[in-house]
Write an enzyme that holds these catalytic residues in place. Structure first.
Site, PDB file in Angstrom:
ATOM      1  N   TYR A 193      -3.548  14.703 -11.986  1.00  0.00           N
ATOM      2  CA  TYR A 193      -3.156  13.331 -12.328  1.00  0.00           C
ATOM      3  C   TYR A 193      -1.907  13.327 -13.197  1.00  0.00           C
ATOM      4  O   TYR A 193      -0.926  12.638 -12.906  1.00  0.00           O
ATOM      5  CB  TYR A 193      -4.318  12.642 -13.045  1.00  0.00           C
ATOM      6  CG  TYR A 193      -3.936  11.329 -13.702  1.00  0.00           C
ATOM      7  CD1 TYR A 193      -3.594  10.219 -12.938  1.00  0.00           C
ATOM      8  CD2 TYR A 193      -3.930  11.206 -15.089  1.00  0.00           C
ATOM      9  CE1 TYR A 193      -3.243   9.015 -13.545  1.00  0.00           C
ATOM     10  CE2 TYR A 193      -3.596  10.015 -15.697  1.00  0.00           C
ATOM     11  CZ  TYR A 193      -3.251   8.916 -14.921  1.00  0.00           C
ATOM     12  OH  TYR A 193      -2.904   7.739 -15.530  1.00  0.00           O
ATOM     13  N   TRP A 202      -5.279   5.093 -22.745  1.00  0.00           N
ATOM     14  CA  TRP A 202      -6.634   4.633 -23.053  1.00  0.00           C
ATOM     15  C   TRP A 202      -6.745   3.117 -22.854  1.00  0.00           C
ATOM     16  O   TRP A 202      -7.222   2.390 -23.727  1.00  0.00           O
ATOM     17  CB  TRP A 202      -7.022   5.004 -24.482  1.00  0.00           C
ATOM     18  CG  TRP A 202      -7.099   6.478 -24.773  1.00  0.00           C
ATOM     19  CD1 TRP A 202      -6.461   7.488 -24.104  1.00  0.00           C
ATOM     20  CD2 TRP A 202      -7.821   7.107 -25.840  1.00  0.00           C
ATOM     21  NE1 TRP A 202      -6.743   8.705 -24.687  1.00  0.00           N
ATOM     22  CE2 TRP A 202      -7.573   8.499 -25.758  1.00  0.00           C
ATOM     23  CE3 TRP A 202      -8.633   6.626 -26.862  1.00  0.00           C
ATOM     24  CZ2 TRP A 202      -8.129   9.407 -26.647  1.00  0.00           C
ATOM     25  CZ3 TRP A 202      -9.182   7.538 -27.765  1.00  0.00           C
ATOM     26  CH2 TRP A 202      -8.941   8.908 -27.651  1.00  0.00           C
ATOM     27  N   ASP A 226      -0.118   8.958 -21.033  1.00  0.00           N
ATOM     28  CA  ASP A 226      -0.107  10.035 -22.014  1.00  0.00           C
ATOM     29  C   ASP A 226      -0.495  11.379 -21.400  1.00  0.00           C
ATOM     30  O   ASP A 226      -0.227  12.431 -21.974  1.00  0.00           O
ATOM     31  CB  ASP A 226      -1.043   9.705 -23.180  1.00  0.00           C
ATOM     32  CG  ASP A 226      -2.474   9.424 -22.744  1.00  0.00           C
ATOM     33  OD1 ASP A 226      -2.675   8.890 -21.635  1.00  0.00           O
ATOM     34  OD2 ASP A 226      -3.407   9.719 -23.523  1.00  0.00           O
ATOM     35  N   ASP A 234       0.844  -1.189   0.000  1.00  0.00           N
ATOM     36  CA  ASP A 234       0.000   0.000   0.000  1.00  0.00           C
ATOM     37  C   ASP A 234       0.884   1.246   0.000  1.00  0.00           C
ATOM     38  O   ASP A 234       1.666   1.463   0.924  1.00  0.00           O
ATOM     39  CB  ASP A 234      -0.891  -0.021   1.241  1.00  0.00           C
ATOM     40  CG  ASP A 234      -1.942   1.074   1.246  1.00  0.00           C
ATOM     41  OD1 ASP A 234      -1.857   1.994   0.407  1.00  0.00           O
ATOM     42  OD2 ASP A 234      -2.842   1.023   2.108  1.00  0.00           O
ATOM     43  N   ALA A 257      -1.543   2.721  -9.192  1.00  0.00           N
ATOM     44  CA  ALA A 257      -1.551   4.168  -9.396  1.00  0.00           C
ATOM     45  C   ALA A 257      -2.894   4.738  -8.978  1.00  0.00           C
ATOM     46  O   ALA A 257      -3.884   4.011  -8.844  1.00  0.00           O
ATOM     47  CB  ALA A 257      -1.294   4.510 -10.871  1.00  0.00           C
ATOM     48  N   LYS A 262       1.907  11.999 -12.150  1.00  0.00           N
ATOM     49  CA  LYS A 262       2.531  10.922 -12.914  1.00  0.00           C
ATOM     50  C   LYS A 262       3.864  11.378 -13.505  1.00  0.00           C
ATOM     51  O   LYS A 262       4.841  10.613 -13.535  1.00  0.00           O
ATOM     52  CB  LYS A 262       1.595  10.434 -14.011  1.00  0.00           C
ATOM     53  CG  LYS A 262       0.366   9.686 -13.519  1.00  0.00           C
ATOM     54  CD  LYS A 262       0.719   8.399 -12.790  1.00  0.00           C
ATOM     55  CE  LYS A 262       1.185   7.309 -13.743  1.00  0.00           C
ATOM     56  NZ  LYS A 262       1.409   6.015 -13.045  1.00  0.00           N
TER      57      LYS A 262
END
Length: 298
Positions: free
Chosen positions: A129, A154, A106, A40, A64, A133
């Site tokens: 987000y 996607w 992406d 975790d 994530a 990332k």
């Protein structure tokens, strides 16, 4: 006859997420999946303990925070899952001497380049987000000398929650659907991505770590489309199974407002992955058809 050496396991984070399930399907008995509560990112002490316990050859970080809109207000939680936690995991991998394949997105790009992004393009996220990332990528590369980062996009599969399954369900209930038609990207099957990851692992195990291997790569399906195009391809395949094909209207991004701004054109160029590892993913249309067949029981 001398027995072949037993390969160390591949440790996959992300519990029962789409990619984790696909990796277990592809890797079989070699894969050990871990997730909450045993592993975790909100409990950093679990990270080192799990990596040390299993002593893997590779860790694939498929864990994530992926709730793009919720991240706009849950900044600290998204940062722990996408930046702080992966940094600790990368450090643990470096200590253990194992390779790390870290999954990114992406959404680290704004989507305003106008042509497919390459790995050397500067990141330009416009969402929490995407920013977390992008920060996670930097932290992982700094902490682990044997880290491969795969940006994908996607992602869908026959399991879990994703756009393709949502369209199948919505198309079965509604005579008309409205889907955004002015955002461009590369729909990617989790199964195809899992196959690519194990092909990368096989290449590294065959050659040993090379100086060219660590770094960032783009790993998406071949070809491009819009969300509308993906919906049409999905529901046309569903119609081959007897599902009624609804009317699918293409709408503009501003007609479907969301808390987080989606990239307008986040297509990724995957040439580097092919050049370095000899790996490329199939065309998205073929994989969407296979996924719909699995969902509808072909």
């Amino acid at each position: 006859m001398r027995e072949a050496p037993t390969l160390k396991p591949v440790l996959v984070t992300g519990g029962n997420g789409q990619l984790a399930v696909s990796l277990a399907d592809v890797g079989g008995a070699r894969v050990i999946k871990v997730g909450r509560p045993d592993f975790d990112f909100d409990r950093p002490e679990t990270i080192d303990a799990v990596v040390a316990r299993y002593d893997p050859a590779f860790v694939v970080n498929a864990a994530a925070w992926t709730a793009v809109d919720a991240a706009e207000t849950e900044v600290a939680a998204a940062s722990r899952a996408n930046q702080t936690g992966p940094a600790i995991l990368a450090s643990a991998c470096a200590t253990q001497g194992c390779g790390l394949i870290h999954i990114s997105t992406d959404y680290v790009f704004a989507g305003d380049k106008g042509t497919p992004y390459v790995e050397s393009d500067p990141t330009s996220p416009r969402t929490v987000y995407g920013a977390t990332k992008a920060a996670g990528e930097t932290a992982v590369l700094a902490a682990c000398p044997q880290a491969v980062i795969l940006r994908t996009a996607w992602v869908y599969s026959a399991h879990g929650k994703n756009f393709v399954k949502t369209m199948i369900a919505a198309g079965a209930k509604n005579p008309k659907l409205r889907v955004v038609g002015d955002q461009f990207g590369n729909p990617t099957s989790a199964d195809d991505l899992a196959q690519a990851i194990f092909a990368i692992i096989a290449r590294i195990e065959e050659t040993g770590w090379q100086a060219a291997y660590p770094g960032v790569y783009h790993a998406t399906a071949q070809g491009e489309t819009t969300w509308h195009g993906l919906a049409v391809a999905t529901l046309e395949q569903a119609a081959r199974h007897g599902q009624t094909l609804p009317e699918i209207e293409a709408i503009r991004t501003q007609d479907w407002p969301t808390p987080a701004e989606r990239p307008q054109d986040s297509r990724l160029d995957c040439t580097k992955l092919k050049q370095v590892f000899g790996v490329s993913l199939p065309n998205w249309r073929q994989s969407v058809a296979r996924t719909v067949d699995r969902v509808l029981g072909a």
